[in-house]
Scaffold this motif. Structure first.
Motif, short mmCIF file in Angstrom:
data_model
loop_
_atom_site.label_atom_id
_atom_site.label_comp_id
_atom_site.label_asym_id
_atom_site.label_seq_id
_atom_site.Cartn_x
_atom_site.Cartn_y
_atom_site.Cartn_z
N GLY A 3 0.73 -0.99 0.02
CA GLY A 3 0.12 -0.13 0.01
C GLY A 3 0.92 1.42 0.08
N PHE A 4 0.25 2.46 -0.20
CA PHE A 4 0.78 3.63 -0.13
C PHE A 4 1.42 3.98 1.22
CE2 PHE A 4 0.39 7.88 1.04
CZ PHE A 4 1.26 8.73 0.14
N SER A 5 2.91 4.28 1.31
CA SER A 5 3.46 4.68 2.40
C SER A 5 4.36 6.09 2.02
CB SER A 5 4.34 3.53 2.77
OG SER A 5 4.99 3.75 3.85
N LEU A 6 4.22 6.83 3.35
CA LEU A 6 5.30 7.94 3.39
C LEU A 6 6.22 7.68 4.24
CD1 LEU A 6 2.45 10.90 3.73
CD2 LEU A 6 3.87 10.58 1.82
N ARG A 7 7.50 8.02 3.87
CA ARG A 7 8.88 7.88 4.52
C ARG A 7 9.01 9.10 5.21
NH1 ARG A 7 13.18 6.98 0.17
NH2 ARG A 7 11.98 8.57 -0.76
N VAL A 8 8.89 8.94 6.52
CA VAL A 8 9.12 10.17 7.43
C VAL A 8 10.38 10.14 8.38
CG1 VAL A 8 7.81 11.14 9.52
CG2 VAL A 8 6.57 10.32 7.58
N VAL A 9 11.21 11.08 8.41
CA VAL A 9 12.18 11.45 9.17
C VAL A 9 11.72 12.36 10.52
CG1 VAL A 9 14.45 12.29 9.51
CG2 VAL A 9 13.95 10.72 7.90
N LEU A 10 12.18 12.08 11.72
CA LEU A 10 11.99 13.25 12.84
C LEU A 10 13.30 13.77 13.37
CD1 LEU A 10 9.73 10.78 15.08
CD2 LEU A 10 9.00 12.23 13.13
N ALA A 11 13.39 14.83 13.43
CA ALA A 11 14.46 15.93 14.18
C ALA A 11 13.86 16.52 14.98
CB ALA A 11 14.84 16.62 12.77
N ASP A 12 14.67 16.46 16.37
CA ASP A 12 14.47 17.37 17.48
C ASP A 12 15.63 16.95 18.40
OD1 ASP A 12 13.48 18.23 20.22
OD2 ASP A 12 11.78 18.68 19.02
N THR A 36 15.62 8.93 12.78
CA THR A 36 15.65 10.26 13.75
C THR A 36 16.96 10.83 13.86
OG1 THR A 36 16.14 8.93 15.65
CG2 THR A 36 13.85 9.14 15.13
N ALA A 37 16.74 12.25 13.97
CA ALA A 37 17.96 12.92 14.31
C ALA A 37 17.73 13.83 15.38
CB ALA A 37 18.21 13.69 12.98
N ALA A 38 18.96 14.15 16.00
CA ALA A 38 19.03 15.14 17.28
C ALA A 38 19.73 16.43 16.96
CB ALA A 38 19.88 14.55 18.40
N ASP A 48 20.78 12.40 3.31
CA ASP A 48 21.72 12.16 2.08
C ASP A 48 21.48 10.65 1.48
OD1 ASP A 48 23.07 14.61 1.70
OD2 ASP A 48 24.85 14.10 3.13
N THR A 49 20.90 9.93 2.32
CA THR A 49 20.63 8.54 1.94
C THR A 49 19.34 8.49 1.09
OG1 THR A 49 19.28 7.99 3.83
CG2 THR A 49 21.76 7.64 3.87
N ASP A 50 18.48 9.46 1.04
CA ASP A 50 17.15 9.66 0.24
C ASP A 50 16.16 8.76 0.60
OD1 ASP A 50 15.48 10.30 -1.88
OD2 ASP A 50 16.19 8.76 -3.15
N CYS A 51 16.11 8.87 2.13
CA CYS A 51 15.17 7.89 2.97
C CYS A 51 13.72 8.65 3.30
CB CYS A 51 16.00 7.39 3.99
SG CYS A 51 16.29 8.56 5.22
N CYS A 52 13.61 10.06 2.98
CA CYS A 52 12.88 10.72 3.45
C CYS A 52 11.77 11.35 2.47
CB CYS A 52 13.35 11.87 4.19
SG CYS A 52 12.26 13.10 4.94
N ASP A 53 10.50 11.27 2.41
CA ASP A 53 9.26 12.20 1.62
C ASP A 53 8.99 13.23 2.49
OD1 ASP A 53 9.28 10.06 -0.32
OD2 ASP A 53 8.01 8.77 1.05
N VAL A 54 8.79 13.11 4.02
CA VAL A 54 8.41 14.25 4.89
C VAL A 54 9.11 14.01 5.89
CG1 VAL A 54 6.72 15.30 6.05
CG2 VAL A 54 5.96 13.89 3.97
N LEU A 55 9.92 15.49 6.28
CA LEU A 55 10.70 15.81 7.41
C LEU A 55 9.85 16.24 8.31
CD1 LEU A 55 13.49 16.14 9.34
CD2 LEU A 55 13.90 18.17 7.87
N VAL A 56 9.82 15.86 9.50
CA VAL A 56 8.94 16.47 10.98
C VAL A 56 10.33 17.15 11.72
CG1 VAL A 56 7.75 16.39 12.92
CG2 VAL A 56 7.10 15.18 10.72
N SER A 57 10.29 18.49 11.77
CA SER A 57 11.52 18.97 12.44
C SER A 57 11.18 20.24 13.48
CB SER A 57 12.41 19.67 11.62
OG SER A 57 13.71 20.29 12.02
N ASP A 58 11.94 19.88 14.51
CA ASP A 58 11.94 21.15 15.32
C ASP A 58 12.67 22.38 14.80
OD1 ASP A 58 11.60 22.72 17.77
OD2 ASP A 58 12.97 21.84 18.92
N TYR A 59 11.99 23.71 15.09
CA TYR A 59 12.65 24.81 14.85
C TYR A 59 14.09 25.23 15.48
CZ TYR A 59 12.73 29.76 13.27
OH TYR A 59 13.05 30.90 12.70
N SER A 60 14.07 24.91 16.57
CA SER A 60 15.42 25.22 17.47
C SER A 60 16.36 24.03 17.66
CB SER A 60 15.09 25.94 18.65
OG SER A 60 14.41 27.09 18.50
N MET A 61 17.24 23.64 17.35
CA MET A 61 18.00 22.79 17.55
C MET A 61 19.48 23.10 17.45
SD MET A 61 16.63 19.25 15.34
CE MET A 61 17.05 19.96 13.89
#
Length: 232
Positions: A3-12, A36-38, A48-61
């Motif tokens: 099925g349809f799937s969105l690849r999501v990366v989280l950054a906080d 995930t990324a800190a 860089d690995t092209d593993c992301c369709d949508v990035l959910v990121s904090d503003y302040s890191m």
């Protein structure tokens, strides 16, 4: 057939926040959480690995190779134009929202709202739509109302806003210039222009403005305000 799937990366930069978002999104069948990324250094390694369709990121890191906030999002949009962005942040004031909109980022969720609001935000970002969580919607409505009534202050440019945020967060003019790869004179000029637009004359009042309007987190500003107060 899958099925349809969105690849999501989280950054906080807060592990507890990452864990909470991961838990809130893990049950959504259309999402595949791919990393995930800190900080921005880890984040760019993932992108860089092209593993992301949508990035959910904090503003302040703060404290990493590629900076954060507007500077980081501008770089992401240039380097990874296919990646869609959802900003998840406490900084839901009009100046920040305006700067994000100027970058073409129109999916913003406040950390004051439930994590579940990220679900429609991610879907909206993936399809090029707009989504604001309730707290952000309230800020947008108030900004638009003030603009219609002629009460809105002269808007800061995205560069002026970024200089203000970093300065109020405790960085010196020299440190901001180094981080943003601009001259000391340019940074100083942008700071002065921001203060003129806001009708602020003293640095200590600039710090208070940034705290009251959520341009930086209060915890990071208290130390800077204390240092500034000792200089007055």
């Amino acid at each position: 057939m899958q099925g349809f799937s969105l690849r999501v990366v989280l950054a906080d930069d807060h592990p507890a926040m990452i864990a909470g978002i991961h838990h809130g999104l893990s049950s959504v069948g259309t999402f595949q959480l791919t990393g995930t990324a800190a900080n921005s250094t880890e984040l760019f390694g993932l992108l860089d690995t092209d593993c992301c369709d949508v990035l959910v990121s904090d503003y302040s890191m703060p404290g990493n190779e590629h900076g954060d906030g507007i500077a980081l999002f501008s770089l992401i949009r240039r380097r990874y134009p296919a990646v869609k962005l959802v900003v998840f942040t406490m900084l839901d004031n009009p100046a920040v929202l305006g700067a994000l909109q100027n970058l073409g980022i129109s999916c913003v969720v406040s950390k004051a709202d439930a994590v579940s609001y990220l679900i429609p935000a991610i879907h909206a970002a993936a399809t090029g739509g707009t989504y604001y969580s309730p707290t952000v919607q309230k800020t947008v409505r108030m900004r638009d109302l003030n603009g219609r009534n002629g009460n809105a202050p002269q808007p800061l440019s995205k560069r002026e806003l970024e200089v203000l945020r970093l300065y109020a967060g405790g960085l010196t003019i020299n440190e901001i210039a180094e981080r943003l790869n601009r001259s000391k004179k340019t940074i100083s000029t942008q700071k002065v222009r921001a203060m003129q637009k806001l009708g602020i004359e003293r640095d200590v009042d600039l710090l208070r403005y940034a705290m009251e309007h959520g341009i930086v987190a209060a915890s990071s500003q208290q130390g800077a305000a204390a240092d500034e107060g000792q200089q007055d």
